[in-house]
Write a protein that holds these residues in place. Structure first.
Motif: not given
Length: 249
Positions: A109-118, A185-196
């Motif tokens: 899984t890859v998680t992307l999220t915003d930075a703090p507004p300040d 956000p946070p946005y979670v992207i999941s992928a099934v496959g070879d992790t390496g």
């Protein structure tokens, strides 16, 4: 008797005052008629764009649930009528690539999220961030998805929705719109496959590298986690392609 010029000079200011009062009264009447007793400048009288999007997102989510139920009915009818082994074989051959069948297995899984507004710049010599620098953008999500596909992902899911060839990722402000539903956000992207292979694809992606530069400079969120098992549901939305056509052709 006063001279004519003196009389006119005395009358003109009075007429001007009457005209001003008349115009002011007209403006007050128009304002009252338009507002119907409400405050014309009140923000409460206007829905923000984000509110409209979220409201439509809730409606789309309800419609998506109805569509899923209908899709199950259709699948049931197709299953009952699929007595031709040859036809069944053709359907099975395209079902997995089309993303309509569930897929399970190891992945990440890859998680992307915003930075703090300040947030401030964390790297010496790098300018201070603007508001635009502190949020996850459409191209950031697309870059991760494209990298995972190139890494051999068998299935990809953004939040709780399976991604297929016709999926379109759209961002409005700091919200994500996917298949008519709205996510924050946070946005979670999941992928099934070879992790390496998936990790190597992320590391080699220029789009992902550009995003991680912002992670380092301004504190945007970035996390990659290996998973022993992920379950990606089958896509249940429409698969038809829509395109523009020149009139008269």
């Amino acid at each position: 008797m006063r001279p004519f010029g003196t009389t006119w000079r005395a009358i003109v200011p009075r007429l001007s005052a009457l005209v001003v009062f008349a115009l002011a009264g007209l403006l007050f009447w128009i304002s009252a008629d338009t507002s119907h007793g409400t405050n014309l400048r009140s923000d409460a009288q206007m829905l923000r764009l984000s509110d409209v999007i979220r409201d439509q997102g809730r409606r789309n989510e309800s419609a998506q649930q109805d569509l899923s139920r209908l899709q199950k009915d259709v699948d049931s009818l197709v299953q009952e009528q699929a007595n031709d082994p040859q036809a069944r074989g053709r359907i099975d051959a395209v079902a997995d690539p089309a993303g309509v069948t569930p897929v399970s297995g190891e992945g990440l899984t890859v998680t992307l999220t915003d930075a703090p507004p300040d947030a401030k710049s964390r790297v010496p010599g790098v300018r201070e961030p603007t508001a635009d620098d502190l949020v996850v953008h459409q191209q950031d999500i697309q870059g991760v998805v494209n990298a995972l596909w190139s890494g051999g992902a068998r299935a990809i899911q953004i939040m709780d929705q399976r991604i297929v060839a016709t999926s379109a990722v759209r961002c409005v402000g700091n919200t994500l719109i996917l298949h008519g539903r709205v996510y924050s956000p946070p946005y979670v992207i999941s992928a099934v496959g070879d992790t390496g292979a998936l990790r190597r694809a992320l590391e080699q992606s220029k789009s992902v590298s550009n995003y991680t530069d912002y992670v380092e400079a301004f504190g945007l969120g970035w996390k990659v986690e290996d998973k022993k098992r992920l379950d990606a549901p089958g896509y249940t939305g429409p698969l038809g392609l829509e395109y523009a056509k020149v009139s008269g052709t």
